[in-house]
Design an enzyme around this catalytic site. Structure first.
Site, short mmCIF file in Angstrom:
data_model
loop_
_atom_site.label_atom_id
_atom_site.label_comp_id
_atom_site.label_asym_id
_atom_site.label_seq_id
_atom_site.Cartn_x
_atom_site.Cartn_y
_atom_site.Cartn_z
N HIS A 1 0.64 -1.06 0.01
CA HIS A 1 0.26 0.20 0.50
C HIS A 1 1.22 1.21 0.00
O HIS A 1 1.69 1.03 0.13
CB HIS A 1 -1.13 -0.13 0.96
CG HIS A 1 0.48 0.22 2.62
ND1 HIS A 1 0.60 1.29 3.27
CD2 HIS A 1 0.34 -1.24 3.20
CE1 HIS A 1 0.71 1.14 4.34
NE2 HIS A 1 0.76 -0.05 4.25
N CYS B 1 3.31 -4.66 6.76
CA CYS B 1 3.03 -4.19 4.88
C CYS B 1 3.81 -3.99 4.79
O CYS B 1 4.69 -4.14 4.93
CB CYS B 1 1.79 -3.63 5.63
SG CYS B 1 0.07 -3.69 5.86
#
Length: 383
Positions: free
Chosen positions: A313, A331
Site C-alpha cells: 500500500h 505491510c
C-alpha cells in the site's frame, strides 16, 4: 435262359466298378460357428446393480460401455472370457451404449451393440455453491487456486472428488486438497501458464456421491488467466521486483515489517493477491482501541496479499525508509505512485514471493497454498 457274350459281361463289370467301387472326389466346407452375444440388463436398470454381457459359441474379445455423459463404465471378464460384468455404480437417468466383439473357434466374428437406460434418482440437493476466484470479466493471476464450496457436507470425499475436473488450454498438473467437508481447493504443481482459459466442471447430475446422496446438477465455470504478474521481495534488500510475462516491469523501493514485535515481521513465503481496496484504514492486528500500540491508519491503494493483514500500500510517511530500512507493521510500504501502479496491474492470484524474514507464513493464512510443496499439497486429496 439267355447268356450275354463274354465281351459284354466285361463291359458291364467295369461299369459296376466305376459306379460303386470308389467315392467321388471333392471339398467339404462345414458351416461357420457364429458366436451369439447377449446383454443381461433390465429395460430400465437399477444404477446400483451390475449388468452382464455374455457370449455363446465364442469368447469376448472386447466390451466397451459408455454413458451419454461421456463416461466409461469399468467391468471385469470371467476367466473363460465368455462373460463381462460391470463394476461400480452407474449414472442414474442415463443412456448407456454397450459395444462388444466375440470370436468363435473358427475365427468367425460377431459385432454387438445395444443400449439401455438406468432408473432416475432424485437429487439430494448436494451441488456447488461457489467457485472462487471466478467472476465474469475478471482475469486472475498465474498462482490462482480454484476454491470450490458445496451446499452441504460431502457424504464421501473420494466419490465427490472423482467428479471434479479441471481442464486448461495449456498443459498443467494439479491436485485437489480438502479444507473441510464443504470445501475443496485445486492448486497446480507449477504456476499456470499465462493468457489462457481454465474450465472447472463438476459432473454431479445423477451420480451417487456416497451413502444415499445423489448429485443434483452439473456445474461449469471458466477462469481467465491473465498476464504472469510475479513479484519478488527480499525484505533485507528493501526492494520488490515486479515481472510481467517474464520481463522486469518495475523495481519498487519498499519498507517491510520492522520486527519490533513478532507480528510486525512481514512473513516469508509465497503470498497471493486476494483483494484490492483503493482506500483502507489499517488497524493494529490483535489489539483493541486503548491497548498499547493500537493504531488506525488510513492508506491508499491497498493490495491484500494474505489474510492476517499484509498489504502492499501507499505510505507517504515512510518514503524516507523505502529502499533503505524496514519500519512498517508488516505491510510492504511503497510510495503513492508505486502503490497505485501495483494496485492497477494486480490480479487476484498474482504471486508475491517474500524472502528474508524469520517469520514463516502459515499455508492456511489466506491463500498461502504455495507455501506447501506439491507433494505436501497432494496429501490432502481423497483419491
Amino acid at each position: 435262359m439267355k447268356f450275354l457274350p463274354a465281351h459284354m459281361l466285361a463291359v458291364a463289370s467295369l461299369l459296376l466298378v466305376g459306379a460303386c467301387g470308389a467315392p467321388q472326389q471333392g471339398a467339404f466346407t462345414p458351416a461357420p460357428i457364429v458366436p451369439e452375444v447377449a446383454l443381461e440388463a433390465a429395460e430400465t436398470h437399477d444404477p446400483t446393480e451390475p449388468f452382464t454381457v455374455s457370449a455363446v459359441d465364442g469368447v469376448l474379445e472386447r466390451v466397451t460401455v459408455t454413458s451419454d455423459r461421456a463416461k466409461t463404465v469399468d467391468g471385469k471378464f470371467s476367466e473363460d472370457l465368455t462373460s463381462w460384468t460391470s463394476e461400480g455404480v452407474l449414472d442414474a437417468g442415463s443412456t448407456h451404449t454397450v459395444t462388444a466383439m466375440a470370436v468363435s473357434s473358427d475365427g468367425t466374428v460377431t459385432e454387438f451393440e445395444r443400449q439401455f437406460t438406468t432408473e432416475g434418482r432424485e437429487g439430494s440437493g448436494f451441488s456447488v455453491a461457489d467457485v472462487t476466484p471466478v467472476v465474469d470479466g475478471e482475469t486472475v493471476g498465474v498462482g490462482a487456486p480454484i476454491i470450490v464450496t458445496f451446499t452441504e457436507a460431502a457424504p464421501d470425499r473420494a466419490m465427490v472428488e472423482a467428479q471434479l475436473q479441471v481442464e486448461s488450454e495449456k498443459d498443467h498438473e494439479g491436485a485437489w486438497r480438502w479444507m473441510s467437508d464443504t470445501q475443496v481447493i485445486y492448486r497446480t504443481k507449477e504456476y499456470w501458464d499465462a493468457h489462457q482459459t481454465v474450465t472447472f466442471t463438476a459432473t454431479f447430475d445423477g451420480v451417487l456421491l456416497g451413502e444415499d446422496t445423489w448429485g443434483s446438477e452439473d456445474y461449469t465455470a471458466e477462469m481467465e488467466v491473465g498476464p504472469a504478474n510475479i513479484s519478488y521481495t527480499d525484505v533485507n534488500s528493501h526492494y520488490m521486483t515486479v515481472e510481467i510475462d517474464g520481463e522486469v516491469a518495475r523495481e519498487i523501493p519498499i519498507s517491510a515489517g520492522s520486527g519490533e514485535e513478532w507480528e510486525y515481521h512481514t512473513a516469508t513465503g509465497v503470498h497471493l493477491v486476494m483483494e484490492k481496496l483503493s482506500h483502507k484504514v489499517m488497524v493494529a492486528p490483535g489489539k483493541e482501541e486503548g491497548d498499547e500500540g493500537y493504531y488506525e491508519t488510513p492508506v491508499n491503494w491497498a493490495t491484500r496479499i494474505n489474510a492476517s493483514g499484509e498489504f502492499v500500500h501507499g505510505a507517504p510517511w515512510s518514503v524516507y525508509a523505502q529502499g533503505n530500512a524496514n519500519v512498517s507493521h508488516g505491510c510492504l510500504n511503497a510510495s503513492e505512485e508505486n502503490a497505485k501502479w501495483f494496485y492497477e496491474i494486480s490480479q487476484r492470484g498474482d504471486p508475491v514471493e517474500v524472502v528474508g524474514s524469520p517469520r514463516e507464513m502459515p499455508w492456511t493464512n489466506g491463500w498461502g497454498y504455495w507455501v506447501l510443496s506439491f507433494d505436501e499439497w497432494k496429501e490432502g486429496s481423497a483419491l
